[in-house]
Design a protein around this motif. Structure first.
Motif, PDB file in Angstrom:
ATOM      1  N   HIS A  37      57.311  15.286  71.919  1.00  0.00           N
ATOM      2  CA  HIS A  37      57.909  16.626  71.957  1.00  0.00           C
ATOM      3  C   HIS A  37      59.252  16.693  71.222  1.00  0.00           C
ATOM      4  CE1 HIS A  37      58.245  20.722  73.303  1.00  0.00           C
ATOM      5  NE2 HIS A  37      59.457  20.475  73.776  1.00  0.00           N
ATOM      6  N   GLY A  38      60.133  15.737  71.474  1.00  0.00           N
ATOM      7  CA  GLY A  38      61.434  15.755  70.804  1.00  0.00           C
ATOM      8  C   GLY A  38      61.305  15.677  69.294  1.00  0.00           C
ATOM      9  N   LEU A  39      60.468  14.782  68.825  1.00  0.00           N
ATOM     10  CA  LEU A  39      60.245  14.640  67.390  1.00  0.00           C
ATOM     11  C   LEU A  39      59.625  15.909  66.806  1.00  0.00           C
ATOM     12  CD1 LEU A  39      60.290  12.925  64.843  1.00  0.00           C
ATOM     13  CD2 LEU A  39      58.078  11.987  65.525  1.00  0.00           C
ATOM     14  N   ASN A  40      58.633  16.458  67.497  1.00  0.00           N
ATOM     15  CA  ASN A  40      57.985  17.671  66.997  1.00  0.00           C
ATOM     16  C   ASN A  40      58.951  18.852  66.916  1.00  0.00           C
ATOM     17  OD1 ASN A  40      55.476  16.542  66.553  1.00  0.00           O
ATOM     18  ND2 ASN A  40      54.696  17.112  68.566  1.00  0.00           N
ATOM     19  N   MET A  41      59.775  19.025  67.937  1.00  0.00           N
ATOM     20  CA  MET A  41      60.716  20.144  67.927  1.00  0.00           C
ATOM     21  C   MET A  41      61.777  19.956  66.852  1.00  0.00           C
ATOM     22  SD  MET A  41      59.334  22.176  69.920  1.00  0.00           S
ATOM     23  CE  MET A  41      60.600  23.422  69.946  1.00  0.00           C
ATOM     24  N   GLN A  42      62.242  18.731  66.685  1.00  0.00           N
ATOM     25  CA  GLN A  42      63.207  18.476  65.616  1.00  0.00           C
ATOM     26  C   GLN A  42      62.571  18.771  64.256  1.00  0.00           C
ATOM     27  OE1 GLN A  42      64.144  14.423  64.697  1.00  0.00           O
ATOM     28  NE2 GLN A  42      66.019  14.993  63.623  1.00  0.00           N
ATOM     29  N   ARG A  43      61.373  18.295  64.040  1.00  0.00           N
ATOM     30  CA  ARG A  43      60.689  18.524  62.768  1.00  0.00           C
ATOM     31  C   ARG A  43      60.480  20.016  62.530  1.00  0.00           C
ATOM     32  NH1 ARG A  43      55.165  15.656  62.529  1.00  0.00           N
ATOM     33  NH2 ARG A  43      55.855  15.881  64.584  1.00  0.00           N
ATOM     34  N   GLY A  44      60.028  20.716  63.551  1.00  0.00           N
ATOM     35  CA  GLY A  44      59.765  22.140  63.405  1.00  0.00           C
ATOM     36  C   GLY A  44      61.012  22.938  63.086  1.00  0.00           C
ATOM     37  N   PHE A  45      62.093  22.693  63.809  1.00  0.00           N
ATOM     38  CA  PHE A  45      63.303  23.473  63.572  1.00  0.00           C
ATOM     39  C   PHE A  45      64.065  23.022  62.336  1.00  0.00           C
ATOM     40  CE2 PHE A  45      62.328  25.417  67.526  1.00  0.00           C
ATOM     41  CZ  PHE A  45      62.839  26.694  67.371  1.00  0.00           C
ATOM     42  N   THR A  46      63.843  21.792  61.879  1.00  0.00           N
ATOM     43  CA  THR A  46      64.385  21.394  60.576  1.00  0.00           C
ATOM     44  C   THR A  46      63.713  22.206  59.484  1.00  0.00           C
ATOM     45  OG1 THR A  46      64.954  19.174  61.324  1.00  0.00           O
ATOM     46  CG2 THR A  46      64.631  19.468  58.952  1.00  0.00           C
ATOM     47  N   LYS A  47      62.409  22.389  59.598  1.00  0.00           N
ATOM     48  CA  LYS A  47      61.670  23.222  58.630  1.00  0.00           C
ATOM     49  C   LYS A  47      62.124  24.680  58.707  1.00  0.00           C
ATOM     50  CE  LYS A  47      58.920  20.198  56.749  1.00  0.00           C
ATOM     51  NZ  LYS A  47      59.074  19.824  55.358  1.00  0.00           N
ATOM     52  N   VAL A  48      62.337  25.176  59.922  1.00  0.00           N
ATOM     53  CA  VAL A  48      62.834  26.545  60.092  1.00  0.00           C
ATOM     54  C   VAL A  48      64.175  26.691  59.376  1.00  0.00           C
ATOM     55  CG1 VAL A  48      63.749  28.209  61.767  1.00  0.00           C
ATOM     56  CG2 VAL A  48      61.572  27.050  62.213  1.00  0.00           C
ATOM     57  N   ALA A  49      65.087  25.745  59.593  1.00  0.00           N
ATOM     58  CA  ALA A  49      66.406  25.810  58.960  1.00  0.00           C
ATOM     59  C   ALA A  49      66.299  25.774  57.438  1.00  0.00           C
ATOM     60  CB  ALA A  49      67.285  24.664  59.461  1.00  0.00           C
ATOM     61  N   GLU A  50      65.323  25.045  56.922  1.00  0.00           N
ATOM     62  CA  GLU A  50      65.116  25.003  55.469  1.00  0.00           C
ATOM     63  C   GLU A  50      64.640  26.349  54.931  1.00  0.00           C
ATOM     64  OE1 GLU A  50      62.317  21.826  54.847  1.00  0.00           O
ATOM     65  OE2 GLU A  50      63.770  20.283  55.406  1.00  0.00           O
ATOM     66  N   LYS A  51      63.840  27.067  55.712  1.00  0.00           N
ATOM     67  CA  LYS A  51      63.269  28.335  55.247  1.00  0.00           C
ATOM     68  C   LYS A  51      64.159  29.545  55.508  1.00  0.00           C
ATOM     69  CE  LYS A  51      58.485  27.036  55.141  1.00  0.00           C
ATOM     70  NZ  LYS A  51      57.135  27.519  55.267  1.00  0.00           N
ATOM     71  N   LEU A  52      65.102  29.430  56.418  1.00  0.00           N
ATOM     72  CA  LEU A  52      65.936  30.581  56.775  1.00  0.00           C
ATOM     73  C   LEU A  52      66.686  31.204  55.600  1.00  0.00           C
ATOM     74  CD1 LEU A  52      67.357  29.772  60.299  1.00  0.00           C
ATOM     75  CD2 LEU A  52      65.812  31.629  59.665  1.00  0.00           C
ATOM     76  N   PRO A  53      67.254  30.429  54.688  1.00  0.00           N
ATOM     77  CA  PRO A  53      67.975  31.082  53.588  1.00  0.00           C
ATOM     78  C   PRO A  53      67.113  32.053  52.777  1.00  0.00           C
ATOM     79  CG  PRO A  53      68.553  28.763  53.658  1.00  0.00           C
ATOM     80  CD  PRO A  53      67.411  28.974  54.639  1.00  0.00           C
ATOM     81  N   ALA A  54      65.832  31.778  52.679  1.00  0.00           N
ATOM     82  CA  ALA A  54      64.940  32.648  51.898  1.00  0.00           C
ATOM     83  C   ALA A  54      64.629  33.966  52.597  1.00  0.00           C
ATOM     84  CB  ALA A  54      63.641  31.913  51.583  1.00  0.00           C
ATOM     85  N   VAL A  55      64.828  34.025  53.930  1.00  0.00           N
ATOM     86  CA  VAL A  55      64.508  35.250  54.664  1.00  0.00           C
ATOM     87  C   VAL A  55      65.704  35.841  55.397  1.00  0.00           C
ATOM     88  CG1 VAL A  55      62.063  34.672  54.938  1.00  0.00           C
ATOM     89  CG2 VAL A  55      63.700  33.994  56.712  1.00  0.00           C
ATOM     90  N   ALA A  56      66.872  35.214  55.278  1.00  0.00           N
ATOM     91  CA  ALA A  56      68.045  35.663  56.025  1.00  0.00           C
ATOM     92  C   ALA A  56      68.450  37.094  55.686  1.00  0.00           C
ATOM     93  CB  ALA A  56      69.218  34.715  55.792  1.00  0.00           C
ATOM     94  N   ASP A  57      68.084  37.572  54.501  1.00  0.00           N
ATOM     95  CA  ASP A  57      68.425  38.943  54.121  1.00  0.00           C
ATOM     96  C   ASP A  57      67.315  39.935  54.480  1.00  0.00           C
ATOM     97  OD1 ASP A  57      66.667  37.906  52.209  1.00  0.00           O
ATOM     98  OD2 ASP A  57      67.525  39.128  50.590  1.00  0.00           O
TER      99      ASP A  57
END
Length: 90
Positions: A37-57
Motif C-alpha cells: 500500500h505505501g509503495l502504491n500510494m507513493q507511486r500513484g501520487f508521484t504520477k499525479v504530481a507529474e501530471k498536475l502542471p499540465a492541468v493546473a490551469d
C-alpha cells in the motif's frame, strides 16, 4: 471557500505525505494485506504530481478527473478503484 489552487496544493501535499509515510503504510498493510500500500500510494501520487502542471490551469473537475485516472492507471490492485473514485484520501 475551496479553490482550484487549494486542491492542486493539497494533491501536491499528498505526494509528499505518501513519500514520507511509505514505509509506515507498507508496514500496516503487511499485517493485514500484501504489503504494497505505501509503495502504491507513493507511486500513484508521484504520477499525479507529474501530471498536475499540465492541468493546473483547467477547471477543478478536470484536475480531479486527471487525478483519478492517474491513480487508476498507476496504483494497481484493489485500492486503485477506491482511490481513483474518491480522491479525498489525504
Amino acid at each position: 471557500m475551496l479553490s482550484k489552487h487549494h486542491i492542486v496544493n493539497w494533491l501536491l501535499d499528498c505526494e509528499h505525505i505518501f513519500t514520507e509515510q511509505r514505509d509506515y503504510l507498507t508496514a500496516l498493510d503487511t499485517d493485514i494485506g500484501d504489503g504494497d500500500h505505501g509503495l502504491n500510494m507513493q507511486r500513484g501520487f508521484t504520477k499525479v504530481a507529474e501530471k498536475l502542471p499540465a492541468v493546473a490551469d483547467k477547471d477543478i473537475g478536470q484536475v480531479l478527473k486527471t487525478t483519478g485516472m492517474t491513480l487508476l492507471s498507476s496504483v494497481g490492485g484493489a485500492s486503485s478503484v477506491t482511490e481513483s473514485s474518491n480522491t479525498g484520501i489525504c
